[in-house]
Design an enzyme around this catalytic site. Structure first.
Site, short mmCIF file in Angstrom:
data_model
loop_
_atom_site.label_atom_id
_atom_site.label_comp_id
_atom_site.label_asym_id
_atom_site.label_seq_id
_atom_site.Cartn_x
_atom_site.Cartn_y
_atom_site.Cartn_z
CG HIS A 57 -11.39 -4.87 -2.27
ND1 HIS A 57 -11.36 -3.59 -2.78
CD2 HIS A 57 -10.31 -5.50 -2.83
CE1 HIS A 57 -10.34 -3.46 -3.61
NE2 HIS A 57 -9.67 -4.61 -3.64
CD GLU A 58 -8.46 -8.43 -0.95
OE1 GLU A 58 -8.14 -9.03 -1.99
OE2 GLU A 58 -8.06 -7.28 -0.69
CG HIS A 85 -9.62 -8.96 -6.05
ND1 HIS A 85 -9.31 -8.35 -7.25
CD2 HIS A 85 -9.22 -8.10 -5.08
CE1 HIS A 85 -8.76 -7.16 -7.01
NE2 HIS A 85 -8.68 -6.98 -5.70
N GLY A 91 -4.80 -6.30 2.03
CA GLY A 91 -5.43 -7.53 1.55
C GLY A 91 -4.82 -7.94 0.22
CB CYS A 96 -7.66 -2.17 -6.02
SG CYS A 96 -7.52 -3.85 -6.68
CG LEU A 97 -2.28 -3.95 -3.33
CD1 LEU A 97 -1.68 -5.14 -2.59
CD2 LEU A 97 -1.48 -2.69 -3.06
CD GLN A 145 -5.47 -8.26 -5.72
OE1 GLN A 145 -5.66 -8.69 -4.59
NE2 GLN A 145 -5.30 -6.99 -5.97
O1 K1U Z 1 -7.10 -6.21 -2.84
C1 K1U Z 1 -6.26 -5.34 -2.92
O2 K1U Z 1 -5.92 -4.93 -4.02
C2 K1U Z 1 -5.65 -4.76 -1.68
C3 K1U Z 1 -6.35 -3.51 -1.19
C4 K1U Z 1 -7.41 -3.92 -0.18
C5 K1U Z 1 -8.41 -2.89 0.24
C6 K1U Z 1 -8.08 -1.61 0.62
C7 K1U Z 1 -9.04 -0.71 1.03
C8 K1U Z 1 -10.35 -1.08 1.09
C9 K1U Z 1 -10.70 -2.35 0.70
C10 K1U Z 1 -9.74 -3.26 0.29
C11 K1U Z 1 -5.30 -2.61 -0.56
O3 K1U Z 1 -4.68 -2.98 0.38
S1 K1U Z 1 -5.01 -1.07 -1.29
C12 K1U Z 1 -3.74 -0.36 -0.24
C13 K1U Z 1 -4.24 0.10 1.09
O4 K1U Z 1 -5.44 0.16 1.32
C14 K1U Z 1 -3.28 0.45 2.16
C15 K1U Z 1 -1.93 0.49 1.92
C16 K1U Z 1 -1.06 0.83 2.94
C17 K1U Z 1 -1.53 1.12 4.18
C18 K1U Z 1 -2.86 1.11 4.43
C19 K1U Z 1 -3.76 0.75 3.42
ZN ZN Z 2 -8.13 -5.20 -4.92
#
Ligand code: K1U
Ligand code: ZN
Length: 173
Positions: free
Chosen positions: A135-136, A139, A46, A93-94, A51
């Site tokens: 989560h998004e 943000h 996401g 979270c990125l 972001q």
């Molecule tokens: O919003 C963001 O920062 C992105 C975040 C979203 C998210 C992940 C997990 C639960 C709720 C919301 C991410 O994508 S973190 C990276 C991640 O989860 C992932 C990366 C590579 C493969 C699979 C998952």
């Molecule tokens: Zn996030």
């Protein structure tokens, strides 16, 4: 399409409230394309426009596991229903690289939104998709998952991120 720089906490921009989009124009579609490419490259499941420093109510999501991509573009998402039943997922979270925490949220949510083509849509989400949407949407309101943790855990993560950002700046300079 272009890969954009993802902001890392602590950054005052990440704490701002995003503004609704009046009309999905070519500019918004280009932004959604760039966000999707940035999210796939990260990689993540996401990404919210805030972001990458754009204060618009716009998110992209793709929770598909296989090679086949299944992107979801949500403009002005509005959560209209949250289930009483909750579930716990380990969230990343990125904007908080290297940090993960178990967060409890409603297991199911319903969302009204506008899609890539400017059409009004509704989605009933559960499981990981519901968690990711919430989560998004957080943000878009300047909320990060660390805000649900104890002050001690949150401060520890922020301290590590400050150090991480200093290291990155040293490398870039
Ligand atoms: O919003 C963001 O920062 C992105 C975040 C979203 C998210 C992940 C997990 C639960 C709720 C919301 C991410 O994508 S973190 C990276 C991640 O989860 C992932 C990366 C590579 C493969 C699979 C998952
Ligand atoms: Zn996030």
């Amino acid at each position: 399409m272009a890969i954009k720089k993802i902001l890392i906490e602590p950054d005052p921009i990440l704490r701002k409230k995003c503004q609704p989009i009046e009309k999905v124009s070519q500019e918004e579609r280009k932004l959604m394309d760039d966000m999707l490419e940035t999210m796939y490259k990260a990689p993540g499941i996401g990404l919210a426009a805030i972001q990458i420093g754009i204060l618009k109510r716009l998110i992209v999501i793709d929770i598909s596991k296989d090679e086949k991509k299944n992107p979801l573009f949500l403009v002005n998402p509005k959560i209209t229903y949250r289930s009483k039943k909750t579930s716990v997922y380990e969230e990343g979270c990125l904007s908080l690289p290297g940090h993960f925490a178990e967060i409890e949220r409603p297991e199911e949510c319903h969302v009204d939104y506008i899609d890539y083509d400017g059409k009004e849509k509704k989605i009933e989400a559960n499981g990981l998709l519901a968690t990711c949407i919430q989560h998004e949407v957080d943000h878009l309101n300047g909320i990060l998952f660390i805000d649900y943790l104890s002050k001690l855990k949150k401060d520890m993560i922020i301290k590590k991120l400050v150090k991480h950002k200093k290291e990155i700046n040293k490398i870039v300079l």
